[in-house]
Design an enzyme around this catalytic site. Structure first.
Site, PDB file in Angstrom:
ATOM      1  N   ARG A  61     -11.785  84.969 -96.286  1.00  0.00           N
ATOM      2  CA  ARG A  61     -12.197  84.232 -97.482  1.00  0.00           C
ATOM      3  C   ARG A  61     -13.604  84.616 -97.928  1.00  0.00           C
ATOM      4  O   ARG A  61     -13.867  84.702 -99.125  1.00  0.00           O
ATOM      5  CB  ARG A  61     -12.066  82.729 -97.247  1.00  0.00           C
ATOM      6  CG  ARG A  61     -10.604  82.291 -97.241  1.00  0.00           C
ATOM      7  CD  ARG A  61     -10.467  80.832 -96.957  1.00  0.00           C
ATOM      8  NE  ARG A  61      -9.091  80.373 -97.136  1.00  0.00           N
ATOM      9  CZ  ARG A  61      -8.591  79.316 -96.522  1.00  0.00           C
ATOM     10  NH1 ARG A  61      -9.336  78.607 -95.688  1.00  0.00           N
ATOM     11  NH2 ARG A  61      -7.343  78.955 -96.732  1.00  0.00           N
ATOM     12  N   HIS A  67      -3.609  81.238 -97.266  1.00  0.00           N
ATOM     13  CA  HIS A  67      -3.299  79.928 -96.679  1.00  0.00           C
ATOM     14  C   HIS A  67      -2.969  80.166 -95.218  1.00  0.00           C
ATOM     15  O   HIS A  67      -2.373  81.182 -94.862  1.00  0.00           O
ATOM     16  CB  HIS A  67      -2.078  79.297 -97.361  1.00  0.00           C
ATOM     17  CG  HIS A  67      -1.483  78.164 -96.575  1.00  0.00           C
ATOM     18  ND1 HIS A  67      -1.925  76.865 -96.704  1.00  0.00           N
ATOM     19  CD2 HIS A  67      -0.514  78.153 -95.617  1.00  0.00           C
ATOM     20  CE1 HIS A  67      -1.230  76.107 -95.861  1.00  0.00           C
ATOM     21  NE2 HIS A  67      -0.370  76.856 -95.195  1.00  0.00           N
ATOM     22  N   PHE A  86      -6.142  67.395-107.216  1.00  0.00           N
ATOM     23  CA  PHE A  86      -6.019  68.852-107.315  1.00  0.00           C
ATOM     24  C   PHE A  86      -4.578  69.354-107.259  1.00  0.00           C
ATOM     25  O   PHE A  86      -4.328  70.552-107.420  1.00  0.00           O
ATOM     26  CB  PHE A  86      -6.830  69.535-106.207  1.00  0.00           C
ATOM     27  CG  PHE A  86      -6.377  69.193-104.812  1.00  0.00           C
ATOM     28  CD1 PHE A  86      -5.331  69.878-104.204  1.00  0.00           C
ATOM     29  CD2 PHE A  86      -7.000  68.167-104.105  1.00  0.00           C
ATOM     30  CE1 PHE A  86      -4.913  69.561-102.919  1.00  0.00           C
ATOM     31  CE2 PHE A  86      -6.595  67.844-102.812  1.00  0.00           C
ATOM     32  CZ  PHE A  86      -5.546  68.543-102.223  1.00  0.00           C
TER      33      PHE A  86
END
Length: 141
Positions: free
Chosen positions: A104, A117, A59
């Site tokens: 989130r 983050h 990723f």
């Protein structure tokens, strides 16, 4: 309880959707002091350096491309148990697994485009804060 600092990044998807103010309000509503903040557009070298621990993972390239796609808002947050409390506030990496009421769950679009983050340990927080800020840019209140 120990006063700690943690690093927060409001990611490109949230900046593009004008969620910065809503997310910053969540920090303050949950007892975090914002002691440093800047908006910047990461270049490839900055993104690769910040996420160096993930280099070689499948990723990685997509993550770097995403993190350089639009501006981010980087901030240092301070409170007792900041790292743990911030991780709780933002929720699981995958928004479908995130608890109700977390950032989130409320704002993320996908596992990659997950809006924020946060440092995952006190050691990471120290390293990540130093990546973006010099001590003189941090203003404890």
């Amino acid at each position: 309880m120990a006063l700690e600092r943690t690093l927060s990044i409001i990611k490109p998807d949230a900046v593009e959707r004008n969620l910065v103010g809503k997310i910053l309000s969540r920090f303050e509503e949950n007892g975090f002091q914002i002691v440093a903040m800047k908006m910047l557009r990461l270049n490839q070298a900055q993104a690769e350096g910040f996420y160096a621990e993930h280099q070689g993972k499948p990723f990685f390239d997509g993550l770097v491309e995403y993190m350089t796609s639009a501006p981010v808002v980087v901030s240092v947050l301070e409170k007792d148990n900041a790292v743990k409390d911030y991780r709780t506030l933002i929720g699981a990496t995958d928004p479908q697994q995130a608890a109700e009421g977390t950032i989130r769950k409320d704002f993320a679009e996908s596992r990659r485009r997950n809006s924020v983050h946060g440092s995952d340990s006190e050691e990471s927080a120290v390293r990540e804060i130093a990546y973006f800020f010099v001590e003189s840019e941090i203003c404890p209140r």
